[in-house]
Design a protein around this motif. Sequence first.
Motif, mmCIF file in Angstrom:
data_model
loop_
_atom_site.group_PDB
_atom_site.id
_atom_site.type_symbol
_atom_site.label_atom_id
_atom_site.label_comp_id
_atom_site.label_asym_id
_atom_site.label_seq_id
_atom_site.Cartn_x
_atom_site.Cartn_y
_atom_site.Cartn_z
ATOM 1 N N PRO A 188 -10.974 -66.404 14.779
ATOM 2 C CA PRO A 188 -11.686 -66.278 16.229
ATOM 3 C C PRO A 188 -10.644 -65.700 16.932
ATOM 4 O O PRO A 188 -9.428 -65.781 16.793
ATOM 5 N N SER A 192 -15.129 -62.618 21.084
ATOM 6 C CA SER A 192 -15.629 -63.871 20.924
ATOM 7 C C SER A 192 -17.092 -63.998 20.275
ATOM 8 O O SER A 192 -17.670 -62.843 20.326
ATOM 9 N N LEU A 210 -11.862 -74.047 12.806
ATOM 10 C CA LEU A 210 -11.163 -75.129 13.675
ATOM 11 C C LEU A 210 -10.830 -76.568 12.870
ATOM 12 O O LEU A 210 -10.271 -77.226 13.222
ATOM 13 N N LEU A 317 -14.269 -75.073 23.936
ATOM 14 C CA LEU A 317 -14.469 -74.140 22.486
ATOM 15 C C LEU A 317 -15.604 -73.268 23.017
ATOM 16 O O LEU A 317 -16.613 -73.245 22.460
ATOM 17 N N SER A 318 -15.313 -72.171 23.828
ATOM 18 C CA SER A 318 -16.017 -71.266 24.422
ATOM 19 C C SER A 318 -15.274 -69.795 24.622
ATOM 20 O O SER A 318 -14.312 -70.048 25.136
ATOM 21 N N THR A 322 -12.147 -70.740 22.277
ATOM 22 C CA THR A 322 -12.098 -70.854 20.777
ATOM 23 C C THR A 322 -11.045 -70.370 19.935
ATOM 24 O O THR A 322 -10.247 -70.984 19.214
ATOM 25 N N ASN A 326 -8.085 -72.329 17.964
ATOM 26 C CA ASN A 326 -7.619 -72.122 16.624
ATOM 27 C C ASN A 326 -6.192 -72.151 16.533
ATOM 28 O O ASN A 326 -5.555 -72.691 15.597
#
Length: 339
Positions: A188, A192, A210, A317-318, A322, A326
């Motif tokens: 990522p 996105s 992740l 996590l958006s 994200t 990572n």
Amino acid sequence: MNKIGQDINLASKYIINGDIVVFPTETVYGIGADATNKEAVDKIFKAKKRPVDNPIIVHICDLEMLNKVAVNIGEIEKKLIHKFWPGPLSIIFKSKDCISLNVTAGLGSVAVRMPNNTIALELIKVSNKPIAAPSANISSRPSGTCIEDIYEELEPTVSYFIDGGNSEVGIESTVVRVIDGVVNILRPGKISIEDILKVTDKVIMDDKCLNKVNDNEQVLSPGMKHRHYAPSTKCIAICSSEHNNIVNKINELINYSNDNISVMVTSDNVDKIIKRSNVNIIDLGNSLDEVSTKIFSSLRKVDKLNSDICYIQGFELSELGTGIMNRIIRACNHEVIYV
Ligand code: TXA
Ligand code: MG
């Protein structure tokens, strides 16, 4: 420091000659060589101490060059190119034979991207070569986002360093591969899943982006198996859906400890962390964009401060969060405290 400058013509002479050059892209700096010259690419592996099973992204300056390095460019890939290039998106294609086998690690596929940086595009154009370039850092260390950090780490092995200022995005490109009509996100980044959903509704985030990869587990991208982004200092991520829980946990960990502690938090949390002589607070900024530009230089700073341990604030996590997580999770070697 006379190896550092802004002479694109000189840098391209080194590339054509089979030498290696550090150059800026919008994501992070790259350490580049002619992707069609095996000996030149070998120099990158040596300079970075990079595992030879880890393939390298090829940088191009136009679509004509794409057709020289890749075959079978499908409809979904064409849509992604149209929407996101030049930009921080690497797309994996079937490779053409002109690309050195050490670039592709013999996989038969090649990751390609057109960077959104005028110096990078000009360097590729003047050299008239596709340029293979991983991030400019020793393997497993944080990626280089400013020329001073990179020079310190790679000076002896690199012919020339083009200074393009601090990297704009700060984390590496999103890496995708289209499999059976579905866009698989293998790493990522700034582009996105939410961005890609605007192009196609068939997108999945590989769960290994992740999560930890076990020995012998199959992966779609060799980079998922390797240690990445890690300073020498032990780092732990502190995650919660409640902002205040993160600060409280960090303060609890700081309390009663005489260790030399680094703490990485966003600006709004800086004043909430207990002030002590053994605690260094690193301000990651106000927005996800700012955190992204600061994360790698902050990880390098932690080592310079001789910290015993570093606690890093986790992010949602958006969108860009994200990609940032990572990097943080890997820098922490998957040590995460959920509160
Ligand atoms: O933003 C970026 O992508 C930066 C700048 C310099 O362009 N480059 C970069 O390269 O991050 P590197 O080598 O540090 O990361 C490339 C990632 C690795 O995880 C590698 O395994 C994966 O892309 N990769 C490259 N070629 C691949 C392929 N043919 N198949 C699967 N994964 C590939
Ligand atoms: Mg890298």
